[in-house]
Design a protein around this motif. Structure first.
Motif, PDB file in Angstrom:
ATOM      1  N   GLU A  33      39.702 -16.930  76.656  1.00 58.71           N
ATOM      2  CA  GLU A  33      39.106 -17.307  75.367  1.00 58.71           C
ATOM      3  C   GLU A  33      37.822 -18.265  75.529  1.00 58.71           C
ATOM      4  N   HIS A  34      38.149 -19.076  76.831  1.00 57.42           N
ATOM      5  CA  HIS A  34      37.299 -20.255  76.874  1.00 57.42           C
ATOM      6  C   HIS A  34      35.996 -19.990  77.799  1.00 57.42           C
ATOM      7  N   LEU A  35      35.908 -18.660  78.228  1.00 56.39           N
ATOM      8  CA  LEU A  35      34.713 -18.254  79.142  1.00 56.39           C
ATOM      9  C   LEU A  35      33.295 -18.081  78.015  1.00 56.39           C
ATOM     10  N   ASP A  36      32.500 -17.961  78.915  1.00 57.17           N
ATOM     11  CA  ASP A  36      31.179 -17.692  78.198  1.00 57.17           C
ATOM     12  C   ASP A  36      31.307 -16.904  77.019  1.00 57.17           C
ATOM     13  N   ILE A  37      30.443 -17.003  75.790  1.00 57.51           N
ATOM     14  CA  ILE A  37      30.609 -16.412  74.630  1.00 57.51           C
ATOM     15  C   ILE A  37      30.534 -14.869  74.770  1.00 57.51           C
ATOM     16  N   LEU A  38      29.538 -14.779  75.902  1.00 57.56           N
ATOM     17  CA  LEU A  38      29.134 -13.068  76.280  1.00 57.56           C
ATOM     18  C   LEU A  38      30.572 -12.424  76.448  1.00 57.56           C
ATOM     19  N   TYR A  39      31.306 -13.090  77.022  1.00 55.16           N
ATOM     20  CA  TYR A  39      32.651 -12.384  77.387  1.00 55.16           C
ATOM     21  C   TYR A  39      33.565 -12.174  76.333  1.00 55.16           C
ATOM     22  N   ILE A  40      33.309 -12.864  74.945  1.00 51.36           N
ATOM     23  CA  ILE A  40      34.239 -12.275  73.935  1.00 51.36           C
ATOM     24  C   ILE A  40      33.148 -12.014  72.818  1.00 51.36           C
ATOM     25  N   ILE A  41      32.320 -11.467  73.023  1.00 51.43           N
ATOM     26  CA  ILE A  41      31.086 -10.990  72.092  1.00 51.43           C
ATOM     27  C   ILE A  41      31.763  -9.891  71.192  1.00 51.43           C
ATOM     28  N   GLY A  42      32.551  -9.042  71.801  1.00 52.04           N
ATOM     29  CA  GLY A  42      33.176  -8.196  70.895  1.00 52.04           C
ATOM     30  C   GLY A  42      34.005  -8.611  69.781  1.00 52.04           C
ATOM     31  N   VAL A  43      34.413  -9.882  69.823  1.00 53.10           N
ATOM     32  CA  VAL A  43      35.193 -10.612  68.798  1.00 53.10           C
ATOM     33  C   VAL A  43      34.200 -10.852  67.595  1.00 53.10           C
ATOM     34  N   ARG A  44      33.185 -11.253  68.103  1.00 55.99           N
ATOM     35  CA  ARG A  44      31.975 -11.797  66.996  1.00 55.99           C
ATOM     36  C   ARG A  44      31.306 -10.354  66.407  1.00 55.99           C
ATOM     37  N   ILE A  45      31.566  -9.295  67.295  1.00 52.81           N
ATOM     38  CA  ILE A  45      30.786  -7.964  66.802  1.00 52.81           C
ATOM     39  C   ILE A  45      31.825  -7.531  65.556  1.00 52.81           C
ATOM     40  N   ILE A  46      33.039  -7.608  65.664  1.00 52.34           N
ATOM     41  CA  ILE A  46      34.036  -7.371  64.683  1.00 52.34           C
ATOM     42  C   ILE A  46      34.057  -8.305  63.536  1.00 52.34           C
ATOM     43  N   ALA A  47      33.639  -9.501  63.704  1.00 50.26           N
ATOM     44  CA  ALA A  47      33.393 -10.183  62.380  1.00 50.26           C
ATOM     45  C   ALA A  47      32.138  -9.820  61.621  1.00 50.26           C
ATOM     46  N   GLU A  48      31.162  -9.594  62.510  1.00 56.26           N
ATOM     47  CA  GLU A  48      29.808  -9.111  61.727  1.00 56.26           C
ATOM     48  C   GLU A  48      29.851  -7.879  61.068  1.00 56.26           C
ATOM     49  N   VAL A  49      30.624  -7.030  61.785  1.00 58.48           N
ATOM     50  CA  VAL A  49      30.857  -5.644  60.945  1.00 58.48           C
ATOM     51  C   VAL A  49      31.518  -5.973  59.617  1.00 58.48           C
ATOM     52  N   MET A  50      32.545  -6.825  59.489  1.00 64.39           N
ATOM     53  CA  MET A  50      33.514  -7.174  58.605  1.00 64.39           C
ATOM     54  C   MET A  50      32.569  -7.735  57.402  1.00 64.39           C
ATOM     55  N   GLU A  51      31.607  -8.763  57.944  1.00 60.98           N
ATOM     56  CA  GLU A  51      30.703  -9.318  57.177  1.00 60.98           C
ATOM     57  C   GLU A  51      29.565  -8.302  56.632  1.00 60.98           C
ATOM     58  N   SER A  52      29.218  -7.289  57.065  1.00 60.55           N
ATOM     59  CA  SER A  52      28.499  -6.337  56.560  1.00 60.55           C
ATOM     60  C   SER A  52      29.079  -5.279  55.573  1.00 60.55           C
ATOM     61  N   GLN A  53      30.675  -5.545  55.440  1.00 63.82           N
ATOM     62  CA  GLN A  53      31.293  -4.573  54.493  1.00 63.82           C
ATOM     63  C   GLN A  53      31.823  -5.277  53.392  1.00 63.82           C
ATOM     64  N   VAL A  54      32.125  -6.398  53.656  1.00 57.17           N
ATOM     65  CA  VAL A  54      32.838  -7.142  52.682  1.00 57.17           C
ATOM     66  C   VAL A  54      31.790  -8.260  52.012  1.00 57.17           C
ATOM     67  N   GLN A  55      31.373  -8.189  50.742  1.00 50.22           N
ATOM     68  CA  GLN A  55      30.347  -8.642  50.261  1.00 50.22           C
ATOM     69  C   GLN A  55      30.628 -10.070  49.568  1.00 50.22           C
ATOM     70  N   VAL A  56      31.808 -10.341  49.251  1.00 46.22           N
ATOM     71  CA  VAL A  56      32.303 -11.370  48.347  1.00 46.22           C
ATOM     72  C   VAL A  56      33.100 -12.176  49.437  1.00 46.22           C
ATOM     73  N   LYS A  57      32.569 -13.749  49.621  1.00 50.07           N
ATOM     74  CA  LYS A  57      32.909 -14.591  50.515  1.00 50.07           C
ATOM     75  C   LYS A  57      34.323 -15.009  50.414  1.00 50.07           C
ATOM     76  N   GLN A  58      34.859 -14.973  48.938  1.00 48.44           N
ATOM     77  CA  GLN A  58      36.126 -15.097  48.763  1.00 48.44           C
ATOM     78  C   GLN A  58      37.181 -14.233  48.716  1.00 48.44           C
ATOM     79  N   ALA A  59      36.832 -13.015  49.479  1.00 46.72           N
ATOM     80  CA  ALA A  59      37.686 -11.791  49.591  1.00 46.72           C
ATOM     81  C   ALA A  59      38.960 -12.473  50.329  1.00 46.72           C
ATOM     82  N   ARG A  60      40.142 -11.811  49.978  1.00 43.75           N
ATOM     83  CA  ARG A  60      41.408 -12.121  50.774  1.00 43.75           C
ATOM     84  C   ARG A  60      41.396 -11.312  52.025  1.00 43.75           C
TER      85      ARG A  60
END
Length: 207
Positions: A33-60
């Motif tokens: 977890e604590h390695l360079d952010i490039l090592y865990i870029i897959g986690v950020r990509i998952i979050a960004e895919v979710m953001e592109s699909q979920v338009q309401v910030k208060q979504a559960r």
């Protein structure tokens, strides 16, 4: 070099929980977890895919197999605040950031027994690096459908390393499409959780 967690087709939810309650497994998890952010870029990509699909910030949102909360942290950075976690491991839960999650379910998914989560609870389920043999498999997706609101989303990744499992999973998802539980299944190419492996990211919408 870090030793990867092994994944056996004979694992069940209890044995997986026992594994992740082992301090050695937790130490391994925290190290990468604590390695360079490039090592865990897959986690950020998952979050960004979710953001592109979920338009309401208060979504559960439910972070499934939340581990130490890395995915939840990335989702929070994108402005989502209504996030819960599902994680069976006591040792992982000790590391989970309480300021990220509103509710925490300490339980494992069981393909034949419903969780304590009520029907139609969530707009989106997200899971990073946990849909694989012996952990979360096709048999668990009926439970996902149950706890999602109609039209809810399931977003997760599966490494190319698990290509045989991925083929079986896609067959299971197709069966859920045919019985009307799922409306759509799409996938895109990306990188995985660690080691820069290639992977598919799946975005599934329930009916």
């Amino acid at each position: 070099m870090l030793k990867a967690v092994s994944h056996s087709k004979n694992e069940d939810s209890k044995s997986v929980t026992v594994y992740y309650n082992n301090e050695a497994a937790v130490d391994w998890y925290k190290k990468y977890e604590h390695l360079d952010i490039l090592y865990i870029i897959g986690v950020r990509i998952i979050a960004e895919v979710m953001e592109s699909q979920v338009q309401v910030k208060q979504a559960r949102i439910l972070d499934v197999a939340a581990g130490t909360g890395l995915t939840g942290i990335e989702v929070t950075k994108l402005g989502f605040e209504n996030i819960d976690a599902l994680e069976p491991s006591e040792e992982m839960l000790k590391k989970l950031p309480r300021n990220v999650y509103k509710n925490i379910y300490k339980e494992a998914l069981d393909p034949v027994k419903q969780s304590s989560i009520p029907n139609n609870s969530y707009d989106c389920l997200v899971s990073t690096g946990s849909v694989l043999e012996g952990h979360i498999e096709g048999a668990h997706f009926s439970e996902f459908v149950r706890i999602l609101k109609p039209g809810g989303l399931i977003i997760f990744n599966v490494s190319d390393r698990y290509s045989d499992f991925r083929e079986r999973l896609e067959d299971d998802l197709q069966a859920l499409m045919e019985d009307g539980s799922l409306e759509s299944v799409t996938k895109q190419r990306s990188v995985y959780f660690y080691n820069f492996e290639d992977a598919n990211i799946y975005t599934i919408r329930t009916a």
